[in-house]
Design a protein around this motif. Structure first.
Motif, short mmCIF file in Angstrom:
data_model
loop_
_atom_site.label_atom_id
_atom_site.label_comp_id
_atom_site.label_asym_id
_atom_site.label_seq_id
_atom_site.Cartn_x
_atom_site.Cartn_y
_atom_site.Cartn_z
N TYR A 27 0.83 -1.24 0.11
CA TYR A 27 0.04 0.16 -0.10
C TYR A 27 0.76 1.28 -0.10
O TYR A 27 0.48 2.42 -0.42
N PRO A 31 -2.27 2.18 -4.56
CA PRO A 31 -3.45 2.48 -3.88
C PRO A 31 -4.23 1.11 -3.63
O PRO A 31 -3.83 0.26 -4.10
N THR A 105 2.18 6.76 -0.88
CA THR A 105 1.18 6.36 -1.34
C THR A 105 0.08 6.32 -0.31
O THR A 105 -1.08 6.83 -0.39
N SER A 109 -3.40 8.32 0.59
CA SER A 109 -4.77 7.84 0.68
C SER A 109 -5.63 8.53 1.70
O SER A 109 -6.85 8.57 1.35
N SER A 115 -11.64 11.55 4.57
CA SER A 115 -11.85 10.62 3.18
C SER A 115 -13.49 10.63 2.99
O SER A 115 -13.75 10.33 1.78
#
Length: 191
Positions: A27, A31, A105, A109, A115
């Motif tokens: 990860y 993604p 990454t 995210s 989010s």
């Protein structure tokens, strides 16, 4: 991971850690949606069934990887170099910048904002509260001081914004982000 590593016997905690470390490596590079359970199992040197045994689902493993990324390890906070608040703040910021560099990454995210996913946001919120406790303890401040806790949580918002300027926009480089965050953290901690 080689075949020999896959066949060695580990106690359950060690195996779980090995799987989590493999997920963090994958990860950190790609993604969530681009990493398959087959790849996760191969990277960890285990059968796919063991992923399910230890984590239930790919999503649960991802959430645990996020928790690992976002939660400041107790030992990292406890062993900050230096005696002066400025030195200890610099050590904390350096630890963070190194972690983000290694796991860019994955950090991008979720690390730079809300989010909109309730499970991910809960992991971020929990990690923030743990980070507040550990940062305040490591910097010799009272972790029960709610106004100070609020200032540190606000500082984490600045950390996310500075990360975005560095990693996404390229408008700040790492040394500029380091200086900004150290100065801000020292200011936040002042009475």
């Amino acid at each position: 991971m080689n075949e020999l590593a896959a066949r060695r016997r580990l106690d359950p905690d060690a195996r779980r850690t090995e799987i989590l470390d493999a997920a963090l490596r994958l990860y950190a590079a790609r993604p969530y949606g681009e990493v398959s359970t087959t790849e996760l199992a191969r990277e960890a040197g285990v059968a796919r069934a063991l992923l399910n045994h230890y984590f239930g689902t790919k999503r649960a493993l991802y959430l645990e990887a996020l928790r690992e990324l976002l939660t400041i390890p107790e030992q990292a906070a406890a062993h900050l170099a230096g005696q002066r608040p400025e030195d200890r703040a610099a050590a904390a910021v350096d630890w963070f910048l190194d972690t983000v560099t290694d796991r860019r990454t994955l950090w991008l995210s979720v690390g730079i904002g809300v989010s909109g996913d309730a499970e991910i946001d809960a992991v971020v919120e929990d990690a923030d509260e743990t980070a507040v406790d550990r940062v305040l303890t490591a910097l010799h401040r009272d972790p029960c001081d709610e106004p100070l806790r609020a200032r540190v949580r606000a500082f984490f918002g600045m950390v996310r914004a500075a990360s975005r300027e560095w990693l996404v926009r390229g408008s700040l480089d790492r040394p500029a982000v380091r200086k900004l965050l150290i100065t801000a953290l020292v200011t936040v901690l002042e009475e």
